[in-house]
Design a protein around this motif. Structure first.
Motif, PDB file in Angstrom:
ATOM      1  N   ALA A 136       0.836  -1.203   0.000  1.00  0.00           N
ATOM      2  CA  ALA A 136       0.000   0.000   0.000  1.00  0.00           C
ATOM      3  C   ALA A 136       0.872   1.255   0.000  1.00  0.00           C
ATOM      4  CB  ALA A 136      -0.935  -0.007   1.203  1.00  0.00           C
ATOM      5  N   ASP A 137       1.958   1.239   0.748  1.00  0.00           N
ATOM      6  CA  ASP A 137       2.865   2.378   0.801  1.00  0.00           C
ATOM      7  C   ASP A 137       3.519   2.627  -0.563  1.00  0.00           C
ATOM      8  OD1 ASP A 137       4.311   4.421   2.320  1.00  0.00           O
ATOM      9  OD2 ASP A 137       6.079   3.155   1.953  1.00  0.00           O
ATOM     10  N   GLU A 138       3.865   1.559  -1.259  1.00  0.00           N
ATOM     11  CA  GLU A 138       4.464   1.702  -2.584  1.00  0.00           C
ATOM     12  C   GLU A 138       3.440   2.220  -3.600  1.00  0.00           C
ATOM     13  OE1 GLU A 138       7.937  -1.731  -2.471  1.00  0.00           O
ATOM     14  OE2 GLU A 138       5.878  -2.331  -2.967  1.00  0.00           O
ATOM     15  N   VAL A 139       2.191   1.764  -3.493  1.00  0.00           N
ATOM     16  CA  VAL A 139       1.140   2.259  -4.382  1.00  0.00           C
ATOM     17  C   VAL A 139       0.938   3.755  -4.149  1.00  0.00           C
ATOM     18  CG1 VAL A 139      -1.326   2.137  -4.942  1.00  0.00           C
ATOM     19  CG2 VAL A 139      -0.011   0.030  -4.640  1.00  0.00           C
ATOM     20  N   GLU A 140       0.918   4.184  -2.885  1.00  0.00           N
ATOM     21  CA  GLU A 140       0.776   5.612  -2.600  1.00  0.00           C
ATOM     22  C   GLU A 140       1.920   6.397  -3.230  1.00  0.00           C
ATOM     23  OE1 GLU A 140       0.251   8.921   0.905  1.00  0.00           O
ATOM     24  OE2 GLU A 140       0.604   6.854   1.493  1.00  0.00           O
ATOM     25  N   CYS A 141       3.137   5.894  -3.115  1.00  0.00           N
ATOM     26  CA  CYS A 141       4.291   6.567  -3.709  1.00  0.00           C
ATOM     27  C   CYS A 141       4.129   6.668  -5.226  1.00  0.00           C
ATOM     28  CB  CYS A 141       5.586   5.843  -3.345  1.00  0.00           C
ATOM     29  SG  CYS A 141       7.066   6.674  -3.958  1.00  0.00           S
ATOM     30  N   LEU A 142       3.647   5.605  -5.857  1.00  0.00           N
ATOM     31  CA  LEU A 142       3.441   5.631  -7.309  1.00  0.00           C
ATOM     32  C   LEU A 142       2.345   6.623  -7.696  1.00  0.00           C
ATOM     33  CD1 LEU A 142       3.809   1.822  -8.047  1.00  0.00           C
ATOM     34  CD2 LEU A 142       5.300   3.648  -8.899  1.00  0.00           C
ATOM     35  N   ILE A 143       1.289   6.719  -6.886  1.00  0.00           N
ATOM     36  CA  ILE A 143       0.218   7.686  -7.148  1.00  0.00           C
ATOM     37  C   ILE A 143       0.778   9.100  -7.067  1.00  0.00           C
ATOM     38  CG2 ILE A 143      -1.923   8.682  -6.216  1.00  0.00           C
ATOM     39  CD1 ILE A 143      -2.668   5.770  -5.395  1.00  0.00           C
ATOM     40  N   ARG A 144       1.572   9.352  -6.037  1.00  0.00           N
ATOM     41  CA  ARG A 144       2.178  10.679  -5.886  1.00  0.00           C
ATOM     42  C   ARG A 144       3.119  10.981  -7.061  1.00  0.00           C
ATOM     43  NH1 ARG A 144       1.411  12.982  -0.904  1.00  0.00           N
ATOM     44  NH2 ARG A 144       0.446  11.625   0.637  1.00  0.00           N
ATOM     45  N   THR A 145       3.866   9.966  -7.486  1.00  0.00           N
ATOM     46  CA  THR A 145       4.777  10.144  -8.619  1.00  0.00           C
ATOM     47  C   THR A 145       3.996  10.506  -9.874  1.00  0.00           C
ATOM     48  OG1 THR A 145       6.332   8.547  -7.659  1.00  0.00           O
ATOM     49  CG2 THR A 145       6.570   9.008 -10.010  1.00  0.00           C
ATOM     50  N   ALA A 146       2.898   9.815 -10.120  1.00  0.00           N
ATOM     51  CA  ALA A 146       2.074  10.113 -11.292  1.00  0.00           C
ATOM     52  C   ALA A 146       1.505  11.526 -11.199  1.00  0.00           C
ATOM     53  CB  ALA A 146       0.945   9.087 -11.422  1.00  0.00           C
ATOM     54  N   ALA A 147       1.022  11.913 -10.026  1.00  0.00           N
ATOM     55  CA  ALA A 147       0.470  13.258  -9.848  1.00  0.00           C
ATOM     56  C   ALA A 147       1.540  14.317 -10.090  1.00  0.00           C
ATOM     57  CB  ALA A 147      -0.125  13.401  -8.451  1.00  0.00           C
ATOM     58  N   GLU A 148       2.737  14.081  -9.567  1.00  0.00           N
ATOM     59  CA  GLU A 148       3.827  15.036  -9.772  1.00  0.00           C
ATOM     60  C   GLU A 148       4.256  15.079 -11.233  1.00  0.00           C
ATOM     61  OE1 GLU A 148       6.944  14.177  -6.965  1.00  0.00           O
ATOM     62  OE2 GLU A 148       5.688  14.697  -5.265  1.00  0.00           O
ATOM     63  N   ALA A 149       4.215  13.941 -11.906  1.00  0.00           N
ATOM     64  CA  ALA A 149       4.605  13.906 -13.318  1.00  0.00           C
ATOM     65  C   ALA A 149       3.633  14.723 -14.166  1.00  0.00           C
ATOM     66  CB  ALA A 149       4.659  12.464 -13.815  1.00  0.00           C
ATOM     67  N   VAL A 150       2.359  14.697 -13.795  1.00  0.00           N
ATOM     68  CA  VAL A 150       1.349  15.416 -14.565  1.00  0.00           C
ATOM     69  C   VAL A 150       1.231  16.879 -14.135  1.00  0.00           C
ATOM     70  CG1 VAL A 150      -1.123  15.539 -15.097  1.00  0.00           C
ATOM     71  CG2 VAL A 150       0.044  13.328 -15.049  1.00  0.00           C
ATOM     72  N   HIS A 151       1.244  17.130 -12.814  1.00  0.00           N
ATOM     73  CA  HIS A 151       0.938  18.471 -12.300  1.00  0.00           C
ATOM     74  C   HIS A 151       2.130  19.196 -11.687  1.00  0.00           C
ATOM     75  CE1 HIS A 151      -3.293  17.869 -13.024  1.00  0.00           C
ATOM     76  NE2 HIS A 151      -3.198  16.694 -12.457  1.00  0.00           N
ATOM     77  N   GLY A 152       3.277  18.538 -11.542  1.00  0.00           N
ATOM     78  CA  GLY A 152       4.444  19.170 -10.926  1.00  0.00           C
ATOM     79  C   GLY A 152       4.528  18.844  -9.454  1.00  0.00           C
ATOM     80  N   ASN A 153       5.704  18.936  -8.937  1.00  0.00           N
ATOM     81  CA  ASN A 153       5.966  18.643  -7.535  1.00  0.00           C
ATOM     82  C   ASN A 153       5.382  19.748  -6.671  1.00  0.00           C
ATOM     83  OD1 ASN A 153       7.442  18.716  -4.982  1.00  0.00           O
ATOM     84  ND2 ASN A 153       8.719  17.109  -5.864  1.00  0.00           N
ATOM     85  N   ALA A 154       4.746  19.391  -5.555  1.00  0.00           N
ATOM     86  CA  ALA A 154       4.131  20.369  -4.658  1.00  0.00           C
ATOM     87  C   ALA A 154       5.162  21.336  -4.089  1.00  0.00           C
ATOM     88  CB  ALA A 154       3.395  19.647  -3.530  1.00  0.00           C
ATOM     89  N   LEU A 155       6.417  20.916  -4.014  1.00  0.00           N
ATOM     90  CA  LEU A 155       7.471  21.773  -3.482  1.00  0.00           C
ATOM     91  C   LEU A 155       8.061  22.682  -4.561  1.00  0.00           C
ATOM     92  CD1 LEU A 155       9.287  19.122  -1.264  1.00  0.00           C
ATOM     93  CD2 LEU A 155       7.607  20.842  -0.564  1.00  0.00           C
ATOM     94  N   GLY A 156       7.561  22.560  -5.773  1.00  0.00           N
ATOM     95  CA  GLY A 156       8.035  23.400  -6.858  1.00  0.00           C
ATOM     96  C   GLY A 156       9.332  22.915  -7.485  1.00  0.00           C
TER      97      GLY A 156
END
Length: 189
Positions: A136-156
């Motif tokens: 589950a932790d790895e899936v969350e990391c992959l979801i965050r990676t996909a979100a960052e790939a599409v929308h950019g990293n939250a930290l800029g």
């Protein structure tokens, strides 16, 4: 998509409790905080009757082009998963007038998002052999990676962590193996 004005996810007696506890006569949606504040009021006053409200939150994802938000749901003992993006204009339709009717439509839509996420999650558990190859932790990391790939990293910052790169490479290799027929669907890692 579920129509928030026709569903009955909040029983009348539960809704009456929220109306008695909160002044909703002038409720309207002008921004993400109006949705978040309603959700917080509902969690405090009717969360015992609708436990799916607990652990829900919203994140403002508006930009210069449109106002929208993401509904977040904390999974018991697991990651926080995002549901679909909701455009705030959805809460400003002519279907509901400002006041309690508008507030109920917003709350019903948030609960519909929760129900949709749970249905999708249950479907993924039975139909997602690739997902079963990750914790589950790895899936969350992959979801965050996909979100960052599409929308950019939250930290800029546009860089991915070593863990994100490693998990993404592993996921890509597994997808390629499935495509090539080298690994039986659902094989353990």
């Amino acid at each position: 998509m579920t129509d928030p004005t026709t569903t009955a996810l909040v029983p009348d007696e539960v809704w009456a409790r929220l109306e008695a506890a909160c002044d909703l006569d002038c409720y309207s949606v002008t921004g993400q905080w109006d949705v978040e504040n309603l959700l917080l009021d509902a969690q405090n006053h009717i969360g015992d009757a609708l436990p799916q409200l607990l652990g829900m939150g919203t994140v403002d994802t508006s930009d210069a082009d449109q106002e929208d938000l993401i509904v977040l749901v904390d999974m018991p003992g697991g990651p926080c998963l995002a549901t679909t993006v909701i455009q705030l204009r959805e809460f400003r339709t002519e279907d509901a007038v400002d006041g309690p009717e508008r507030a109920r439509a917003v709350l019903e839509r948030l609960l519909a998002c929760h129900a949709e996420l749970m249905a999708d999650l249950n479907a993924a558990r039975t139909a997602g052999p690739l997902t079963s190859m990750f914790t589950a932790d790895e899936v969350e990391c992959l979801i965050r990676t996909a979100a960052e790939a599409v929308h950019g990293n939250a930290l800029g910052d546009d860089t991915l962590s070593e863990r994100q790169i490693t998990l993404s490479a592993r996921a890509y290799d597994l997808m390629q193996q499935e495509f090539d027929g080298d690994r039986p669907v659902g094989a353990a890692h």
